[in-house]
Motif scaffolding. Structure first.
Motif, PDB file in Angstrom:
ATOM      1  N   ASP A 137       9.723 -42.222 -34.542  1.00 22.03           N
ATOM      2  CA  ASP A 137       9.827 -42.677 -33.658  1.00 22.03           C
ATOM      3  C   ASP A 137      10.416 -44.640 -34.028  1.00 22.03           C
ATOM      4  OD1 ASP A 137      10.756 -44.284 -31.313  1.00 22.03           O
ATOM      5  OD2 ASP A 137       9.155 -44.989 -30.688  1.00 22.03           O
ATOM      6  N   PRO A 138      11.803 -44.351 -34.637  1.00 21.03           N
ATOM      7  CA  PRO A 138      12.480 -45.832 -34.888  1.00 21.03           C
ATOM      8  C   PRO A 138      12.289 -46.917 -34.472  1.00 21.03           C
ATOM      9  CG  PRO A 138      14.211 -45.093 -34.219  1.00 21.03           C
ATOM     10  CD  PRO A 138      13.025 -44.116 -33.574  1.00 21.03           C
ATOM     11  N   GLU A 139      11.662 -46.908 -33.455  1.00 21.40           N
ATOM     12  CA  GLU A 139      10.837 -48.313 -32.518  1.00 21.40           C
ATOM     13  C   GLU A 139       9.879 -48.624 -32.628  1.00 21.40           C
ATOM     14  OE1 GLU A 139      13.171 -49.974 -30.717  1.00 21.40           O
ATOM     15  OE2 GLU A 139      14.973 -48.727 -31.373  1.00 21.40           O
ATOM     16  N   ARG A 140       9.203 -47.518 -33.405  1.00 22.53           N
ATOM     17  CA  ARG A 140       7.407 -47.976 -33.826  1.00 22.53           C
ATOM     18  C   ARG A 140       7.541 -48.960 -34.109  1.00 22.53           C
ATOM     19  NH1 ARG A 140       3.539 -43.404 -33.957  1.00 22.53           N
ATOM     20  NH2 ARG A 140       1.753 -44.373 -35.298  1.00 22.53           N
ATOM     21  N   GLY A 141       7.613 -49.420 -34.870  1.00 18.66           N
ATOM     22  CA  GLY A 141       7.670 -51.009 -34.788  1.00 18.66           C
ATOM     23  C   GLY A 141       6.755 -51.277 -37.131  1.00 18.66           C
ATOM     24  N   ASP A 142       7.050 -52.291 -36.905  1.00 21.06           N
ATOM     25  CA  ASP A 142       5.894 -52.724 -38.433  1.00 21.06           C
ATOM     26  C   ASP A 142       5.095 -53.139 -38.268  1.00 21.06           C
ATOM     27  OD1 ASP A 142       6.022 -53.112 -41.157  1.00 21.06           O
ATOM     28  OD2 ASP A 142       6.801 -54.713 -41.439  1.00 21.06           O
ATOM     29  N   VAL A 143       3.168 -52.618 -38.570  1.00 21.51           N
ATOM     30  CA  VAL A 143       2.542 -52.570 -38.018  1.00 21.51           C
ATOM     31  C   VAL A 143       2.281 -54.262 -38.760  1.00 21.51           C
ATOM     32  CG1 VAL A 143      -0.048 -52.705 -37.494  1.00 21.51           C
ATOM     33  CG2 VAL A 143       1.181 -50.999 -37.211  1.00 21.51           C
ATOM     34  N   PRO A 144       1.954 -54.152 -40.907  1.00 20.79           N
ATOM     35  CA  PRO A 144       1.778 -54.984 -41.173  1.00 20.79           C
ATOM     36  C   PRO A 144       2.897 -56.654 -40.480  1.00 20.79           C
ATOM     37  CG  PRO A 144       2.020 -53.294 -42.554  1.00 20.79           C
ATOM     38  CD  PRO A 144       2.607 -52.624 -40.863  1.00 20.79           C
ATOM     39  N   GLY A 145       3.575 -56.023 -40.134  1.00 21.00           N
ATOM     40  CA  GLY A 145       5.022 -57.244 -39.956  1.00 21.00           C
ATOM     41  C   GLY A 145       4.229 -58.011 -38.360  1.00 21.00           C
ATOM     42  N   TRP A 146       3.221 -56.925 -37.809  1.00 27.35           N
ATOM     43  CA  TRP A 146       3.631 -57.879 -36.578  1.00 27.35           C
ATOM     44  C   TRP A 146       2.193 -58.547 -37.145  1.00 27.35           C
ATOM     45  CZ3 TRP A 146       6.182 -58.774 -32.635  1.00 27.35           C
ATOM     46  CH2 TRP A 146       7.686 -57.886 -32.563  1.00 27.35           C
ATOM     47  N   VAL A 147       1.411 -57.827 -37.758  1.00 31.73           N
ATOM     48  CA  VAL A 147      -0.057 -58.612 -37.738  1.00 31.73           C
ATOM     49  C   VAL A 147       0.313 -59.813 -38.627  1.00 31.73           C
ATOM     50  CG1 VAL A 147      -2.144 -58.330 -39.548  1.00 31.73           C
ATOM     51  CG2 VAL A 147      -1.158 -56.516 -38.456  1.00 31.73           C
ATOM     52  N   MET A 148       0.976 -59.936 -39.741  1.00 35.22           N
ATOM     53  CA  MET A 148       2.052 -61.145 -40.634  1.00 35.22           C
ATOM     54  C   MET A 148       2.155 -62.056 -39.367  1.00 35.22           C
ATOM     55  SD  MET A 148       4.298 -61.661 -43.098  1.00 35.22           S
ATOM     56  CE  MET A 148       5.710 -61.683 -42.291  1.00 35.22           C
ATOM     57  N   ILE A 149       2.960 -61.709 -38.538  1.00 37.05           N
ATOM     58  CA  ILE A 149       3.458 -62.722 -37.447  1.00 37.05           C
ATOM     59  C   ILE A 149       2.224 -62.799 -36.502  1.00 37.05           C
ATOM     60  CG2 ILE A 149       4.834 -62.841 -35.472  1.00 37.05           C
ATOM     61  CD1 ILE A 149       7.117 -60.747 -36.247  1.00 37.05           C
ATOM     62  N   THR A 150       1.694 -62.302 -36.283  1.00 37.19           N
ATOM     63  CA  THR A 150      -0.029 -62.892 -35.146  1.00 37.19           C
ATOM     64  C   THR A 150      -0.932 -63.702 -35.834  1.00 37.19           C
ATOM     65  OG1 THR A 150       0.254 -60.823 -34.266  1.00 37.19           O
ATOM     66  CG2 THR A 150      -1.826 -62.065 -33.895  1.00 37.19           C
ATOM     67  N   VAL A 151      -0.692 -63.559 -37.446  1.00 34.13           N
ATOM     68  CA  VAL A 151      -1.782 -64.550 -38.128  1.00 34.13           C
ATOM     69  C   VAL A 151      -1.048 -65.755 -38.147  1.00 34.13           C
ATOM     70  CG1 VAL A 151      -2.524 -64.676 -40.278  1.00 34.13           C
ATOM     71  CG2 VAL A 151      -3.265 -62.522 -39.343  1.00 34.13           C
ATOM     72  N   MET A 152       0.627 -65.635 -38.569  1.00 29.16           N
ATOM     73  CA  MET A 152       0.777 -66.861 -39.202  1.00 29.16           C
ATOM     74  C   MET A 152       0.992 -67.901 -37.557  1.00 29.16           C
ATOM     75  SD  MET A 152       4.412 -65.807 -40.944  1.00 29.16           S
ATOM     76  CE  MET A 152       5.248 -67.313 -41.114  1.00 29.16           C
ATOM     77  N   THR A 153       0.986 -67.129 -36.123  1.00 26.36           N
ATOM     78  CA  THR A 153       0.932 -67.309 -34.859  1.00 26.36           C
ATOM     79  C   THR A 153       0.125 -68.899 -34.445  1.00 26.36           C
ATOM     80  OG1 THR A 153       2.832 -65.964 -34.198  1.00 26.36           O
ATOM     81  CG2 THR A 153       1.825 -67.397 -32.515  1.00 26.36           C
ATOM     82  N   ALA A 154      -1.292 -67.828 -35.562  1.00 26.18           N
ATOM     83  CA  ALA A 154      -1.565 -68.551 -34.796  1.00 26.18           C
ATOM     84  C   ALA A 154      -2.650 -69.557 -36.438  1.00 26.18           C
ATOM     85  CB  ALA A 154      -3.687 -67.450 -34.887  1.00 26.18           C
TER      86      ALA A 154
END
Length: 68
Positions: free
Chosen positions: A22-39
């Motif tokens: 699925d090309p819509e699956r996403g980039d998990v490390p990228g989402w983790v980085m976004i979450t940590v940066m938001t926090a």
């Protein structure tokens, strides 16, 4: 017959999802980085302005509960 078709369609969709094609699956490390940066941003804003934020929220709640 319709239930069997629905089951087979659901099974096919699930198997495609689990294969990871699925090309819509996403980039998990990228989402983790976004979450940590938001926090980190929340903490960077909250720490120096904590008292002002708490006071503003208390004033807003007091004005709502007391009617003005």
């Amino acid at each position: 017959m319709r239930l069997v078709t629905l089951f087979l369609a659901a099974w096919a969709a699930l198997s495609v999802r689990l294969r990871g094609d699925d090309p819509e699956r996403g980039d998990v490390p990228g989402w983790v980085m976004i979450t940590v940066m938001t926090a980190a941003l929340v903490l960077a804003i909250l720490i120096p302005f904590r008292e002002a934020i708490v006071t503003a929220v208390q004033n807003a709640l007091d004005s709502v509960t007391t009617g003005g």
